[in-house]
Design an enzyme around this catalytic site. Structure first.
Site, PDB file in Angstrom:
ATOM      1  N   ASP A   1       0.842  -1.185   0.210  1.00 14.35           N
ATOM      2  CA  ASP A   1      -0.051  -0.134   0.095  1.00 14.35           C
ATOM      3  C   ASP A   1       1.016   1.285  -0.057  1.00 14.35           C
ATOM      4  OD1 ASP A   1      -2.453  -1.369  -0.050  1.00 14.35           O
ATOM      5  OD2 ASP A   1      -2.246  -1.635   2.196  1.00 14.35           O
TER       6      ASP A   1
ATOM      7  N   LYS B   1       0.512  -7.643  -3.381  1.00 11.63           N
ATOM      8  CA  LYS B   1      -0.959  -7.220  -3.633  1.00 11.63           C
ATOM      9  C   LYS B   1      -0.663  -5.699  -4.048  1.00 11.63           C
ATOM     10  CE  LYS B   1      -4.167  -5.991  -0.651  1.00 11.63           C
ATOM     11  NZ  LYS B   1      -4.946  -4.613  -0.894  1.00 11.63           N
TER      12      LYS B   1
ATOM     13  N   ASP C   1      -5.511  -5.998  -6.942  1.00 10.08           N
ATOM     14  CA  ASP C   1      -6.626  -5.818  -6.061  1.00 10.08           C
ATOM     15  C   ASP C   1      -7.709  -4.536  -6.700  1.00 10.08           C
ATOM     16  OD1 ASP C   1      -8.494  -5.813  -4.079  1.00 10.08           O
ATOM     17  OD2 ASP C   1      -7.076  -5.008  -2.569  1.00 10.08           O
TER      18      ASP C   1
ATOM     19  N   LYS D   1     -10.954  -4.590  -7.632  1.00  7.13           N
ATOM     20  CA  LYS D   1     -12.525  -4.978  -6.956  1.00  7.13           C
ATOM     21  C   LYS D   1     -13.384  -4.434  -8.079  1.00  7.13           C
ATOM     22  CE  LYS D   1     -11.554  -4.538  -1.969  1.00  7.13           C
ATOM     23  NZ  LYS D   1     -10.093  -3.850  -1.895  1.00  7.13           N
TER      24      LYS D   1
ATOM     25  N   HIS E   1     -16.616  -3.834 -10.455  1.00  6.76           N
ATOM     26  CA  HIS E   1     -17.923  -3.899 -10.242  1.00  6.76           C
ATOM     27  C   HIS E   1     -18.835  -3.062 -11.242  1.00  6.76           C
ATOM     28  CE1 HIS E   1     -21.744  -3.756  -7.037  1.00  6.76           C
ATOM     29  NE2 HIS E   1     -21.930  -4.383  -8.208  1.00  6.76           N
ATOM     30  N   ASP E   2     -19.301  -3.750 -12.330  1.00  2.00           N
ATOM     31  CA  ASP E   2     -20.067  -2.998 -13.420  1.00  2.00           C
ATOM     32  C   ASP E   2     -20.831  -3.965 -14.352  1.00  2.00           C
ATOM     33  OD1 ASP E   2     -20.471  -0.844 -15.447  1.00  2.00           O
ATOM     34  OD2 ASP E   2     -18.374   0.101 -15.002  1.00  2.00           O
ATOM     35  N   ILE E   3     -21.287  -3.273 -15.164  1.00  3.04           N
ATOM     36  CA  ILE E   3     -22.133  -4.265 -16.153  1.00  3.04           C
ATOM     37  C   ILE E   3     -21.143  -5.489 -16.544  1.00  3.04           C
ATOM     38  CG2 ILE E   3     -23.920  -2.718 -16.583  1.00  3.04           C
ATOM     39  CD1 ILE E   3     -22.557  -2.370 -19.364  1.00  3.04           C
TER      40      ILE E   3
ATOM     41  N   THR F   1     -15.341  -5.592   4.809  1.00  5.96           N
ATOM     42  CA  THR F   1     -15.297  -5.440   6.293  1.00  5.96           C
ATOM     43  C   THR F   1     -15.648  -4.155   7.004  1.00  5.96           C
ATOM     44  OG1 THR F   1     -12.869  -5.252   6.120  1.00  5.96           O
ATOM     45  CG2 THR F   1     -13.869  -7.461   6.662  1.00  5.96           C
TER      46      THR F   1
ATOM     47  N   GLN G   1      -7.390  -2.489  12.017  1.00  5.75           N
ATOM     48  CA  GLN G   1      -8.198  -3.889  11.985  1.00  5.75           C
ATOM     49  C   GLN G   1      -8.663  -3.980  13.260  1.00  5.75           C
ATOM     50  OE1 GLN G   1      -8.385  -4.994   9.109  1.00  5.75           O
ATOM     51  NE2 GLN G   1      -6.562  -5.022   7.929  1.00  5.75           N
TER      52      GLN G   1
ATOM     53  N   GLY H   1      -0.223  -6.351   5.323  1.00 10.49           N
ATOM     54  CA  GLY H   1       0.473  -4.913   5.024  1.00 10.49           C
ATOM     55  C   GLY H   1       1.473  -4.573   5.994  1.00 10.49           C
ATOM     56  N   ARG H   2       0.905  -3.580   6.826  1.00 10.73           N
ATOM     57  CA  ARG H   2       1.820  -2.876   8.015  1.00 10.73           C
ATOM     58  C   ARG H   2       2.667  -3.769   8.686  1.00 10.73           C
ATOM     59  NH1 ARG H   2      -3.203   0.764   9.297  1.00 10.73           N
ATOM     60  NH2 ARG H   2      -4.259  -1.383   8.495  1.00 10.73           N
TER      61      ARG H   2
HETATM   62  O1  C5P Z   1      -1.864  -3.226   6.732  1.00 16.26           O
HETATM   63  P1  C5P Z   1      -2.755  -4.337   6.755  1.00 16.26           P
HETATM   64  O2  C5P Z   1      -2.176  -5.664   7.185  1.00 16.26           O
HETATM   65  O3  C5P Z   1      -4.094  -4.039   7.795  1.00 16.26           O
HETATM   66  O4  C5P Z   1      -3.231  -4.249   5.418  1.00 16.26           O
HETATM   67  C1  C5P Z   1      -4.429  -5.183   5.042  1.00 16.26           C
HETATM   68  C2  C5P Z   1      -4.795  -5.052   3.495  1.00 16.26           C
HETATM   69  O5  C5P Z   1      -5.816  -5.882   3.018  1.00 16.26           O
HETATM   70  C3  C5P Z   1      -5.031  -3.626   2.836  1.00 16.26           C
HETATM   71  O6  C5P Z   1      -4.370  -3.645   1.645  1.00 16.26           O
HETATM   72  C4  C5P Z   1      -6.358  -3.410   3.030  1.00 16.26           C
HETATM   73  O7  C5P Z   1      -6.875  -2.897   1.993  1.00 16.26           O
HETATM   74  C5  C5P Z   1      -6.711  -5.073   2.592  1.00 16.26           C
HETATM   75  N1  C5P Z   1      -8.018  -5.562   3.096  1.00 16.26           N
HETATM   76  C6  C5P Z   1      -8.365  -5.589   4.378  1.00 16.26           C
HETATM   77  N2  C5P Z   1      -9.742  -5.968   4.711  1.00 16.26           N
HETATM   78  C7  C5P Z   1     -10.606  -6.698   3.786  1.00 16.26           C
HETATM   79  C8  C5P Z   1     -10.086  -6.427   2.416  1.00 16.26           C
HETATM   80  C9  C5P Z   1      -9.038  -5.985   2.110  1.00 16.26           C
HETATM   81  O8  C5P Z   1      -7.720  -5.150   5.255  1.00 16.26           O
HETATM   82  N3  C5P Z   1     -11.660  -6.863   4.067  1.00 16.26           N
END
Ligand code: C5P
Length: 234
Positions: free
Chosen positions: A12, A35, A62, A64, A66-68, A122, A193, A213-214
């Site tokens: 990210d 990703k 990633d 995502k 979403h369209d016709i 989420t 999260q 990610g982080r």
């Molecule tokens: O930094 P962290 O580990 O929280 O990153 C999680 C990654 O997963 C981010 O890119 C976030 O946008 C993605 N993600 C998420 N929850 C979801 C779908 C995607 O955390 N339901």
């Protein structure tokens, strides 16, 4: 694809400079599955995908969609030509849209990237889903129905919490993939999260891919943090 279980690093970052500075840390090591999300893709375009691929990383794009159905089919054809390994759509686009996505992705030789569906984001609470989207069912019921729709359309799996992996596999079968974010090492900060699990718990709950990610990108030693995820999860 190298295997149907792996650690995917959520890159990210907002620019190519930042992402390459990060990926350079892995020079001479196992090339992590990465990703690429909307921010990086919209900032840098398809060139960033080609360059990361050229460096030998498998890629989950990633975006995502979403369209016709017709638009999604044609957009997926473009993404498939980028030779990515995994892409996603919103299951809310219906079975017809997911089938169109699959058609667009399938290359002339029959190969294609994995196609994963987002069920309910989420960030959407059950209360908002019911009040604003007029979906009267429970969140759990909605997620398992959306997963079933994705399965019927022929998709490979869904994005979900490791805690929902059992629910999804119960509805769609063990071979239906669960790609699960919300991963933190034991004792670490949760950031934004809410429902988190460790890599080892995600493994026990049946996740196929963890998206991290982080805990890796912001670690003092990202390569060691990645290695720890691999050791705990694989
Ligand atoms: O930094 P962290 O580990 O929280 O990153 C999680 C990654 O997963 C981010 O890119 C976030 O946008 C993605 N993600 C998420 N929850 C979801 C779908 C995607 O955390 N339901």
């Amino acid at each position: 694809m190298r295997m149907n279980r792996d650690v995917i690093i959520a890159c990210d970052f907002s620019s190519a400079t930042e992402v390459f500075k990060f990926l350079d840390l892995f020079e001479g090591q196992r090339k992590p599955f990465v990703k690429i999300g909307m921010e990086l893709f919209y900032a840098e375009g398809p060139a960033i995908v080609r360059e990361i691929k050229r460096r030998g990383h498998p890629i989950f794009l990633d975006l995502k969609l979403h369209d016709i159905p017709n638009t999604v089919r044609k957009a997926m054809k473009v993404l498939s030509a980028l030779d990515v390994d995994m892409v996603n759509v919103h299951a809310a686009g219906t079975i017809e849209m997911m089938k169109a996505a699959l058609e667009g992705l399938t290359r002339l030789d029959g190969s294609r990237p994995l196609l994963i569906a987002v069920t309910q984001l989420t960030s959407t609470s059950e209360e908002r889903m019911q009040k604003e989207l007029l979906i009267g069912a429970s969140m759990e019921r909605t997620i398992s129905q959306y997963a079933l729709n994705a399965c019927e359309a022929g998709l490979d799996g869904v994005v979900c919490s490791p805690r929902e992996a059992g629910l999804v596999k119960g509805a769609c079968g063990l071979g239906f993939l669960t790609v699960t974010p919300g991963i933190r090492f034991a004792g670490a900060t949760a950031d934004d999260q809410v429902r988190i699990t460790t890599p080892a718990q995600a493994k026990d709950l049946g996740s196929d891919y963890i998206v991290v990610g982080r805990p890796i990108t912001a670690a003092e030693d990202p390569v060691a943090a990645y290695q720890r995820c691999i050791n705990d999860f694989i």
